[in-house]
Design an enzyme around this catalytic site. Sequence first.
Site, mmCIF file in Angstrom:
data_model
loop_
_atom_site.group_PDB
_atom_site.id
_atom_site.type_symbol
_atom_site.label_atom_id
_atom_site.label_comp_id
_atom_site.label_asym_id
_atom_site.label_seq_id
_atom_site.Cartn_x
_atom_site.Cartn_y
_atom_site.Cartn_z
ATOM 1 N N GLU A 176 -11.532 4.523 0.362
ATOM 2 C CA GLU A 176 -12.850 3.998 0.733
ATOM 3 C C GLU A 176 -13.376 4.645 2.014
ATOM 4 O O GLU A 176 -14.573 4.760 2.210
ATOM 5 C CB GLU A 176 -12.783 2.481 0.922
ATOM 6 C CG GLU A 176 -11.782 2.056 1.989
ATOM 7 C CD GLU A 176 -11.788 0.551 2.290
ATOM 8 O OE1 GLU A 176 -12.756 -0.136 1.962
ATOM 9 O OE2 GLU A 176 -10.783 0.080 2.858
ATOM 10 N N LEU A 215 -8.594 -7.117 -5.549
ATOM 11 C CA LEU A 215 -7.481 -7.279 -6.488
ATOM 12 C C LEU A 215 -6.231 -6.558 -6.004
ATOM 13 O O LEU A 215 -5.118 -7.034 -6.183
ATOM 14 C CB LEU A 215 -7.882 -6.751 -7.872
ATOM 15 C CG LEU A 215 -9.153 -7.368 -8.480
ATOM 16 C CD1 LEU A 215 -9.588 -6.592 -9.711
ATOM 17 C CD2 LEU A 215 -8.945 -8.829 -8.811
ATOM 18 N N GLN A 216 -6.407 -5.393 -5.390
ATOM 19 C CA GLN A 216 -5.260 -4.583 -4.991
ATOM 20 C C GLN A 216 -4.431 -5.210 -3.882
ATOM 21 O O GLN A 216 -3.288 -4.845 -3.685
ATOM 22 C CB GLN A 216 -5.714 -3.188 -4.566
ATOM 23 C CG GLN A 216 -6.520 -3.141 -3.289
ATOM 24 C CD GLN A 216 -7.336 -1.867 -3.142
ATOM 25 O OE1 GLN A 216 -6.797 -0.793 -2.979
ATOM 26 N NE2 GLN A 216 -8.648 -1.990 -3.215
ATOM 27 N N MET A 236 -8.434 1.000 -1.240
ATOM 28 C CA MET A 236 -8.623 0.624 0.158
ATOM 29 C C MET A 236 -7.926 1.605 1.098
ATOM 30 O O MET A 236 -6.938 2.243 0.722
ATOM 31 C CB MET A 236 -8.112 -0.793 0.403
ATOM 32 C CG MET A 236 -9.075 -1.875 -0.080
ATOM 33 S SD MET A 236 -8.452 -3.541 0.289
ATOM 34 C CE MET A 236 -9.864 -4.552 -0.205
ATOM 35 N N GLY A 237 -8.402 1.654 2.326
ATOM 36 C CA GLY A 237 -7.848 2.555 3.337
ATOM 37 C C GLY A 237 -8.985 3.223 4.084
ATOM 38 O O GLY A 237 -9.596 4.145 3.569
ATOM 39 N N ARG A 238 -9.280 2.739 5.282
ATOM 40 C CA ARG A 238 -10.406 3.301 6.032
ATOM 41 C C ARG A 238 -10.009 4.576 6.752
ATOM 42 O O ARG A 238 -10.761 5.530 6.793
ATOM 43 C CB ARG A 238 -10.925 2.287 7.051
ATOM 44 C CG ARG A 238 -11.499 1.049 6.388
ATOM 45 C CD ARG A 238 -12.391 0.309 7.332
ATOM 46 N NE ARG A 238 -13.597 1.071 7.606
ATOM 47 C CZ ARG A 238 -14.594 0.649 8.358
ATOM 48 N NH1 ARG A 238 -14.527 -0.528 8.928
ATOM 49 N NH2 ARG A 238 -15.654 1.383 8.554
ATOM 50 N N THR A 276 0.513 -5.091 6.343
ATOM 51 C CA THR A 276 -0.694 -4.324 6.037
ATOM 52 C C THR A 276 -0.504 -3.555 4.746
ATOM 53 O O THR A 276 0.525 -2.924 4.538
ATOM 54 C CB THR A 276 -1.068 -3.323 7.150
ATOM 55 O OG1 THR A 276 -2.082 -2.456 6.637
ATOM 56 C CG2 THR A 276 0.097 -2.451 7.583
ATOM 57 N N ASP A 283 -2.262 -1.134 4.241
ATOM 58 C CA ASP A 283 -2.636 0.227 4.643
ATOM 59 C C ASP A 283 -1.431 1.080 5.029
ATOM 60 O O ASP A 283 -1.530 2.299 5.079
ATOM 61 C CB ASP A 283 -3.610 0.180 5.822
ATOM 62 C CG ASP A 283 -4.943 -0.429 5.427
ATOM 63 O OD1 ASP A 283 -5.302 -0.320 4.239
ATOM 64 O OD2 ASP A 283 -5.606 -1.025 6.290
#
Lengths: 410, 410
Positions: free
Chosen positions: B245, B296-297, B189-191, B143, B145
Amino acid sequence: MSVLKGAAIFGQSGGPTSVINASAAGVFLTALQQDCITKVYGAAHGIKGILEEQFYDMGMEDKYELELLKTTPSSALGSVRYKLADPDVDDTDFKRLLEVFKKYNIRYFFYNGGNDSMDTCNKVSKFMKQAGYECRCMGVPKTIDNDLFGTDHSPGYGSAAKYVATSTMEVFHDARVYDTGMVAILEVMGRNAGWLTAATALAAYKGQGPDLIYVPELPFDDEKFLSDVKRVYENNNKVIVAVSEGLRYADGTYVADSGVRDSFGHAQLGGVAYKLADMAKNALGTKVRAIEFSLLQRCAAHWASKADVEEAFMAGQTAVLKAVEGLTDYCIGFEREAGEEYKCVPKLIKLSDIANTERKLPREWINEEGNFVTKEFVDYALPLIQGESSPPIENGLPRFAKLKKVLATK
Amino acid sequence: MSVLKGAAIFGQSGGPTSVINASAAGVFLTALQQDCITKVYGAAHGIKGILEEQFYDMGMEDKYELELLKTTPSSALGSVRYKLADPDVDDTDFKRLLEVFKKYNIRYFFYNGGNDSMDTCNKVSKFMKQAGYECRCMGVPKTIDNDLFGTDHSPGYGSAAKYVATSTMEVFHDARVYDTGMVAILEVMGRNAGWLTAATALAAYKGQGPDLIYVPELPFDDEKFLSDVKRVYENNNKVIVAVSEGLRYADGTYVADSGVRDSFGHAQLGGVAYKLADMAKNALGTKVRAIEFSLLQRCAAHWASKADVEEAFMAGQTAVLKAVEGLTDYCIGFEREAGEEYKCVPKLIKLSDIANTERKLPREWINEEGNFVTKEFVDYALPLIQGESSPPIENGLPRFAKLKKVLATK
């Protein structure tokens, strides 16, 4: 050949690229070695820095840091978007420039930028001539847009193209990973010319690129776009589309104009990808993704084209050497030597020819249908992305140049 | 130690990373060498491929291509987002899995994913046990994350962090190039967890990063954000902000929820950066830019962390070796050995412990004000981005693995 003794000044103008500092390195390192060049200045924020007497004494910099400019993105001296007035209408700025040039005995003026900047360079040169002040003015080209006239290609394009093509390949793998339908729209810079968007075809040439490419050279049509996307979707369940930020309809309005983010200027923030993704979503009911390469595409020095970096350096170097030889009023361009192997040599383009002229993607390099580019384009672009250039790494991250920026005094 | 003879199957699940295929390489190359493993299968689209008997015979692949998986982004076998039902409620899928396992004599099940996937792996293992079918089930983590429980870090995080930190440094140079005001908002990213957004602090540690960082661990406050941005803007005229995000207000609603692109699901397309840029523009009247690192990340294999690639491979390799030794129901985790020098060793985490648990950024690694991360975080993350991994280059572009994907037959 007359020897002209005096100081040299160099300025960076317009949107940055990954290799604009490589040209700066070419100018500085070469100029610092010339006997006839008494001082080497770097203008803060281009022409504005000269007008405001804000420029750095580049002789005070460590040579290692100047070398590092080759792999440092963006404009290390600061850039500017400033268009000089027509001197026949208002010559205030020009008189001020002359004053500064005289004060510091500046006899060599190197200006790095796109066609607007070449116009600036040209105007400065004409004014100095009329004023009877001897000064050699040379343009150093840069643009990721590759739209400069009279040159095979422009420094900055190869690196942006390499980054865009590589990222497109990577996104190709990522966006197709599920067994569900997907439309991904990739937005690439380019308001009037599709050169950089076309670079996604290099990924397609590797079998890992877009299905459809739309460039601003041809009018965009919503219906045609949707029918193209539908056709690919029905065959593959996956569609990757590359579009230029500057796509326009037949009536000249930008596709992004009717976009949803209207509190922003579109030119600044794009939005074409989002608009088209929205259209595709409504038409196909599938998952969509809009990806803007944004600033990343023009500053990814960690993955630059070695060919581009070397050519950008050569452009700066050549400008200095030619000026010292006695030439003036030229911009450095590139010529591709005939033969199997790619070889790029510098050429001279008159500033008056290059200024304010745009070079579009030739119609014959866009396919008949207007939704892809041809093999000729791929053959043209492939040599420009060869070799990998990246900065030295310190502790896992790039080590970019750190300039002292010692202000020049008089 | 009992020898269990039979086939092994490996599946990839959830969102891809730059190094998930490096774990696949670790599993395949190791499994193919084990005497007790009679066949090595790769499931197309994770658990779904097993249910549908769509899996590949990895023994048919060229070893060179399997090696290339180490530097190929995304999930080469295809991924899936499929959550198995609670077997007590509906065991249809489980019965089908058992049927397939029996048919192909599958005795080793390796599943690669985040916490959801570890839950899947755990459920499969329990069901097989209850059915009296001997099968060793091991989880391989992944992940970007970095939110997996019980491990120092997760494969995929280091590469995403390196890319995000590098790109942030590059954008730092680009976005500050003019002498005019500018606010740039970078969306990462990262909820629910801010680990990846925090990685922009590595760029700040190099003096080329964001001024402000906001993570989803703390409630977001518009007023506080605007006053933070104003303060920096008044001092520097330039502000770079990194945001996750998944930022949420105190009442739990996503910041992006009231966004302008409402025909999209926000979870899919982000929008926080645009919303905050809009707010900053209205409050300060300055030029703003919203940049989403988007896919992209997580797929930038051209600039992966070597440490991460090697650890991802090791995770896959260790899963196979431990299963062959007789272990089951574990996920491979990482432990940092004590001492000055960074050394990462594998550890075993019970699947039941890791499944469905999320690990957040510790509060003490976020500063008091809630708008940056601390030096402790930087010390933690720096070793994870060391070394550069990129694929072999052919003709200027990456050469990614090309698998034959020969479907297994029985």
